[in-house]
Design a protein around this motif. Structure first.
Motif, PDB file in Angstrom:
ATOM      1  N   LYS A   1       0.831  -1.204   0.000  1.00 20.18           N
ATOM      2  CA  LYS A   1       0.000   0.000   0.000  1.00 20.18           C
ATOM      3  C   LYS A   1       0.869   1.260   0.000  1.00 20.18           C
TER       4      LYS A   1
ATOM      5  N   SER B   1      -7.969  -1.307   1.571  1.00 17.42           N
ATOM      6  CA  SER B   1      -7.330  -2.163   0.567  1.00 17.42           C
ATOM      7  C   SER B   1      -6.384  -1.372  -0.329  1.00 17.42           C
ATOM      8  N   VAL B   2      -5.558  -2.117  -1.075  1.00 21.44           N
ATOM      9  CA  VAL B   2      -4.694  -1.511  -2.085  1.00 21.44           C
ATOM     10  C   VAL B   2      -5.535  -0.757  -3.116  1.00 21.44           C
TER      11      VAL B   2
ATOM     12  N   VAL C   1      -6.727   2.603  -1.603  1.00 23.73           N
ATOM     13  CA  VAL C   1      -5.659   3.598  -1.459  1.00 23.73           C
ATOM     14  C   VAL C   1      -5.265   4.169  -2.817  1.00 23.73           C
TER      15      VAL C   1
END
Length: 410
Positions: A19, A258-259, A262
């Motif tokens: 992330k 979550s990725v 972000v």
């Protein structure tokens, strides 16, 4: 003569290394993260010291920064371990520390005197006198409480001589600047020491003392009610007011997100900030930005305290569920120009021939069809059902590494 506007920093959350790197690649100027100790996100995949160094080295290679949270309300046993940890953060290359506890602040000022110190939002700074007091203690930056209106932020900015940081996007809770005892009281997990159970999101009913076994909905709804379930903050439209008020850093909440969340939110705010700086007077929120923000998991959006105390419409009363229009299904690992082939890592079951959407780190949004799917040995496959399975697709357009693949939810 119009006063020259200073371009604000875009500050993003980093719950783990992936992330962190995604936030920086998608346009964040800096990230904030927590170590294994002294931070307020105990259930994020927090960083070991060597990982913090890796994050700092990566950020610095891009000319960007890393801030580390040391913002728990410390007990005696914490203070004993603190000096060595602070020295470790300094050695790792942290650009600043986020602190809320005055004792931690005092230790940091003594042990790492050259380290920039930022006042965490947990200190609930709500007035200019507090900002000036923190400035006198050596603060380089103060993160303002989320309970402030734009007018109050402007008043603080007029009297402040330190940098001001403000949250612009993300989850909010029933507490005052994060100071909440509900989780600790109900579960024994202390939100002020990084272990919040998000008890404010639970479904509640009303019980009357003299009628045991009977419960009453707080609202007329068969599902109960979620009286403390705040909508998510979104101040995309208020970037001009915040910058003109003196806010130098616009902060996105979400180290537990979550990725996909972000990267997408950072990409939107990167475009918005750049658009504002290019044409301050003509700035307006673009419909496609809002569409992007709706693609990630979120609660309905609110502007929070921007114009005073939020009303009844700032809460969601019927469910604690999230909403989103797209699922995150994969990420581009690499692209072979000669073979015109992209290597994908699966994040959700995908099938050959599917029509997807792709978001690249440079902000490009495009349709993408999964064609000629092949496994690592080059064998044609019909789908990629295994978690984080690697597979190839044919693609005439060069895809940037870390591009996100999404599927529209029908």
């Amino acid at each position: 003569m119009t006063e020259k506007l200073i371009k604000p920093e875009l500050l993003a959350p980093a719950g783990n290394m992936e992330k962190c790197k995604m936030a920086l690649r998608y346009g964040a100027d800096a990230v904030y993260l927590g170590g294994k100790m002294f931070g307020l996100r105990a259930f994020a995949n927090n960083f070991e010291l060597d990982e913090i160094k890796e994050a700092c080295d990566f950020a610095h290679s891009l000319g960007k920064k890393v801030y580390v949270t040391v913002n728990i309300f410390a007990h005696n046993s914490d203070i004993e371990k603190l000096p060595d940890y602070l020295l470790g953060l300094q050695k790792a290359g942290a650009d600043a520390l986020l602190i809320s506890d005055l004792g931690v602040w005092s230790v940091a000022s003594r042990v790492v005197p050259d380290m920039p110190l930022h006042v965490s939002t947990q200190a609930n700074t709500t007035n200019w006198a507090s900002v000036q007091a923190w400035q006198a203690l050596g603060a380089e930056r103060v993160v303002l409480a989320r309970e402030l209106s734009l007018k109050e932020i402007e008043e603080i900015g007029a009297k402040a001589e330190v940098e001001l940081e403000s949250f612009v996007h993300g989850a909010m809770c029933i507490s005052y600047s994060g100071r909440c005892l509900l989780s600790s009281y109900l579960t024994g997990r202390d939100g002020n020491r990084g272990a919040c159970a998000q008890a404010c999101r639970w479904e509640y009913t009303l019980h009357e003392k003299n009628r045991p076994g009977e419960s009453y909905d707080l609202e007329e709804d068969e599902h109960g009610t979620y009286v403390m379930n705040s909508k998510d903050l979104c101040l995309l439209a208020r970037i001009p007011q915040l910058v003109k008020a003196g806010v130098c850093s616009l902060k996105i909440e979400g180290r537990m997100k979550s990725v996909h969340y972000v990267a997408t939110v950072v990409s939107v705010y990167r475009k918005a900030i750049d658009a504002f700086m290019a044409d301050p007077e003509g700035y307006k929120v673009q419909p496609e930005w809002l569409e992007e923000l709706n693609k990630v998991s979120h609660r309905p959006y609110t502007e929070g305290f921007a114009f005073g105390t939020p009303g009844a419409d700032a809460q969601v009363y019927t469910t604690s569920s999230y909403e989103q229009t797209h699922d995150f299904v994969g990420i581009v690992l690499s692209y072979d120009k000669q073979m015109k082939q992209a290597l994908i890592e699966q994040r959700n079951n995908v099938k050959n021939g599917e029509e997807l959407e792709l978001l690249m780190p440079d902000g490009t949004l495009m349709p993408l069809a999964l064609t000629d799917m092949r496994d690592g040995e080059g064998t044609p496959i019909d789908c990629a059902p295994h978690a984080r399975q690697h597979f190839y697709i044919s693609c005439g357009t060069e895809l940037l590494p870390d591009s996100l693949l999404r599927r529209k939810i029908l």
